[in-house]
Design an enzyme around this catalytic site. Structure first.
Site, PDB file in Angstrom:
ATOM      1  N   THR A   1       0.811  -1.228   0.000  1.00 18.27           N
ATOM      2  CA  THR A   1       0.000   0.000   0.000  1.00 18.27           C
ATOM      3  C   THR A   1       0.835   1.265   0.000  1.00 18.27           C
ATOM      4  O   THR A   1       0.277   2.364  -0.100  1.00 18.27           O
ATOM      5  CB  THR A   1      -0.928   0.044   1.232  1.00 18.27           C
ATOM      6  OG1 THR A   1      -0.124  -0.119   2.402  1.00 18.27           O
ATOM      7  CG2 THR A   1      -1.996  -1.014   1.154  1.00 18.27           C
ATOM      8  N   CYS A   2       2.126   1.151   0.125  1.00 19.35           N
ATOM      9  CA  CYS A   2       2.958   2.342   0.313  1.00 19.35           C
ATOM     10  C   CYS A   2       4.232   2.148  -0.504  1.00 19.35           C
ATOM     11  O   CYS A   2       5.197   1.585  -0.038  1.00 19.35           O
ATOM     12  CB  CYS A   2       3.242   2.453   1.816  1.00 19.35           C
ATOM     13  SG  CYS A   2       4.255   3.820   2.324  1.00 19.35           S
TER      14      CYS A   2
END
Ligand code: GRE
Length: 338
Positions: free
Chosen positions: A250-251
């Site tokens: 997600t990052c």
């Protein structure tokens, strides 16, 4: 320096004298003066600005504001009332005042719509939101904006090309009882404000908000709510441990890249030259914006400090006004090129 731009500058609606007094009682030593200053959107703050070289003040509704209202209908009605009120005040001095939209954050579509109305109808320069939205039957729930449900709102920010200022609010309900009730002097600027906003901002980073909305611009006050000081350690743990454990999904970028591309910090309420120099090293002068935090702080503390701080002329101009001119795509205002 003339023509400074300040962007964490609070006002309150005159009809909320009682609430303003209650809040002032928690933070201000001279409650009457504070109430007079925060309710004025005219000569008191224009005189201070004149005296201290502030050309443009971007005004926003005071904390906890609409984020304190857990009934969605009441919250929306108040946000609209505040926006209509401040639009009129700003129109009286368009070269001295501008505004951020106040938003009810119960529903991402509704928040997006009100932001759009304020930007297109009134020319507001973005929005300022006081951390999480209180919600639930007794106000004990908190809505965070760091999940996919909020992408529709973030898409509207990027489509309108306006930033959002993530401002603190006070801890409430169960969180207040469990964490802060027995250490109440730490509520506000000493600790709770920075904890709340840094949790929310880093939640946006780690939950992929900036990966899904790469053009989104978020402003943090108080020289970054403690995050710059922890940059190395956050980066070390994200890159060397958490990404190997799944954060990579997600990052995608590093914390330093999000700071370079999506995040801004302001000097609001933090008038320390060593800390500013430190932030210039960690975050860079291109992402730092002068601000005061009036009337919780005063013009002279902020402006006398900034005007005489050890800075190159170029950095003082960038931080004092040029970065903000670019971020908000500003035209001429008082002393904008002085
Ligand atoms: C604020 O910016 O809203 C604020 C308060 C109370 C104390 C300090 C402060 O609401 O900066």
């Amino acid at each position: 320096m003339l023509g400074k731009i300040a962007l964490e500058e609070a006002f309150a609606l005159p009809r909320f004298q009682e609430k303003t007094r209650w809040w002032a009682g928690l933070f201000a030593t001279d409650v009457d003066k504070h109430v007079a200053e925060i309710t004025d959107v005219d000569s008191i703050r224009l005189n201070y600005a004149e005296k201290h070289g502030v050309g443009l003040q971007i005004l926003s509704y005071t904390a906890p504001g609409v984020q304190d209202i857990w009934d969605p209908k009441d919250a929306q009605a108040l946000a609209v009332e505040i926006n209509d009120y401040i639009a009129e005040r700003v129109q009286a001095h368009p070269d001295r005042f501008a505004a951020f939209a106040t938003l009810s954050m119960h529903d991402p579509n509704e928040a997006a719509q009100e932001l759009r109305r304020c930007v297109t109808k009134y020319g507001f320069l973005g929005a300022l939101v006081n951390d999480t939205q209180r919600a639930g039957v007794d106000g004990d729930d908190m809505i965070f904006y760091d999940n996919e449900k909020w992408d529709v709102f973030w898409q509207t920010c990027t489509e309108l090309d306006v930033p959002l200022y993530l401002h603190p609010r006070n801890p409430t309900g169960t969180i207040y009882e469990k964490l802060w009730a027995d250490r109440k002097w730490l509520v506000g600027p000493p600790l709770s404000f920075a904890q709340g906003v840094s949790l929310h901002a880093l939640g946006m980073v780690t939950n992929g908000v900036f990966d899904r909305n790469p053009k989104l611009q978020i402003i943090l006050g108080h020289l970054g709510e403690h995050i710059p000081f922890d940059m190395w350690r956050i980066n070390h743990w994200f890159e060397d441990r958490k990404k190997l454990l799944g954060l990579q999904e997600t990052c995608k970028k590093t914390i330093r890249e999000y700071f370079a591309q999506n995040l801004w910090i302001t000097t609001s309420g933090h008038f320390s030259t060593p800390t500013l120099h430190f932030c210039m090293t960690e975050v860079g002068a291109d992402r730092i914006l002068f601000s005061i935090d009036y009337p919780f702080e005063n013009f002279s503390d902020a402006c006398d400090w900034f005007d005489s701080a050890e800075l190159s002329d170029i950095d003082r101009l960038k931080i004092g006004r040029e970065n903000a001119k670019k971020l908000f795509k500003l035209g001429a205002y008082k002393d904008s090129n002085a």
